[in-house]
Motif scaffolding. Sequence first.
Motif, short mmCIF file in Angstrom:
data_model
loop_
_atom_site.label_atom_id
_atom_site.label_comp_id
_atom_site.label_asym_id
_atom_site.label_seq_id
_atom_site.Cartn_x
_atom_site.Cartn_y
_atom_site.Cartn_z
N VAL A 1 32.13 5.22 23.65
CA VAL A 1 31.96 3.80 23.35
C VAL A 1 30.87 3.61 22.31
O VAL A 1 31.00 2.81 21.35
N MET A 2 29.78 4.36 22.50
CA MET A 2 28.68 4.26 21.54
C MET A 2 29.13 4.72 20.16
O MET A 2 28.77 4.10 19.13
N MET A 3 29.90 5.81 20.14
CA MET A 3 30.41 6.29 18.85
C MET A 3 31.31 5.24 18.21
O MET A 3 31.24 4.99 17.00
N VAL A 4 32.16 4.63 19.04
CA VAL A 4 33.03 3.57 18.50
C VAL A 4 32.20 2.43 17.96
O VAL A 4 32.46 1.89 16.87
N VAL A 5 31.17 2.06 18.76
CA VAL A 5 30.30 0.96 18.32
C VAL A 5 29.61 1.33 17.01
O VAL A 5 29.53 0.52 16.07
N VAL A 6 29.09 2.58 16.96
CA VAL A 6 28.43 3.04 15.73
C VAL A 6 29.39 3.01 14.55
O VAL A 6 29.05 2.57 13.44
N MET A 7 30.61 3.50 14.82
CA MET A 7 31.60 3.51 13.76
C MET A 7 31.93 2.08 13.31
O MET A 7 32.05 1.80 12.11
N VAL A 8 32.07 1.19 14.29
CA VAL A 8 32.33 -0.22 13.94
C VAL A 8 31.17 -0.78 13.11
O VAL A 8 31.37 -1.47 12.09
N ILE A 9 29.96 -0.45 13.60
CA ILE A 9 28.78 -0.94 12.87
C ILE A 9 28.77 -0.38 11.45
O ILE A 9 28.49 -1.10 10.47
N MET A 10 29.06 0.92 11.33
CA MET A 10 29.08 1.54 10.01
C MET A 10 30.15 0.90 9.13
O MET A 10 29.91 0.63 7.93
#
Length: 321
Positions: A249-258
Amino acid sequence: MVKLAAKCILAGDPAVGKTALVQMFRSDGTHFQKNYTLTTGVDLVVKTVPVLDTNDSVELFIFDSAGKELFSEMLDKLWENPNVLCLVYDVTNEQSFNSCTKWLEKVRAQTPGTFLPGVLVGTKTDLAGRRTVDTAQAQAWALGQGLEFFETSVMVWWCVPVILPLRRLKWEDKVFKASMDYIARPYLKLMIMPMVMLVVVMVVMMMVVVMIIMVIMVMVMIIVMIMMMMVVMMVVIVVMIVMIMVMMVMMVVVMVIMVVMMMMMVVMVMIEMMVTMVVMVVMIVMMVTVVVIVMVVVMMMVLVARDVTQESAYLVHSTLN
């Protein structure tokens, strides 16, 4: 008043009614044993009997003996030092009467060289239609062996007279004054081994039960430990799965943020480019405007200068003229 003690051996073939006879005798006719029960070894029955025409009494220790050959070795030890014998046969079973000789020899072998008083008792006289042993024949045999004789039926309780022949014996000559220890010694001596064996068996059973309980406890502990380990492993696995999911989830969030940041950067770049282009256009327009103005000014100046020059020339020409 003298109280004597006598050891009485009750012997005979199986199922002739020995136990029923002695139980009726002990209970004075109140207890009749309806069902046949095989005697194993010896059952000890104690009853006090008054001696006729005296104030004395005899405490009879009656050894109700098994009729099976299986217990013959046990009987040899229990029959030590007998004082009185009671032979029992079934009047409807001739074989049981014929076996009385064997039983008499077996008991009298315990007192070699000593006369052993006793009585021959025929039972089941209520079954008159099935009788096979004649009364006269049995009485003659008992007389020949030095025994008293009596016939009875436990069913109708004629057992009181059974003891009369024993009472008529000369107790002062044949019965020894003895303590219970003396009378019951062989019985107790033989019973010690079964009791010891019983105690040993009980101890072994208790040890086995304790071992089984310990094994069960160990197994329960092992199962509990395994279950605890499984629970811990499941918790760890669940935690790891949760952590992995959180990380994903954090990776997805980071990717979304990026992605959002990249899109914002792209938008900003595009805005900046657009602003730059607008600025450049404005500057070009301004420069063009300035150039046009300059050119207009220059042209006006040129025109003005030409007009001035023409006017000057006209003036000069006018002057000259």
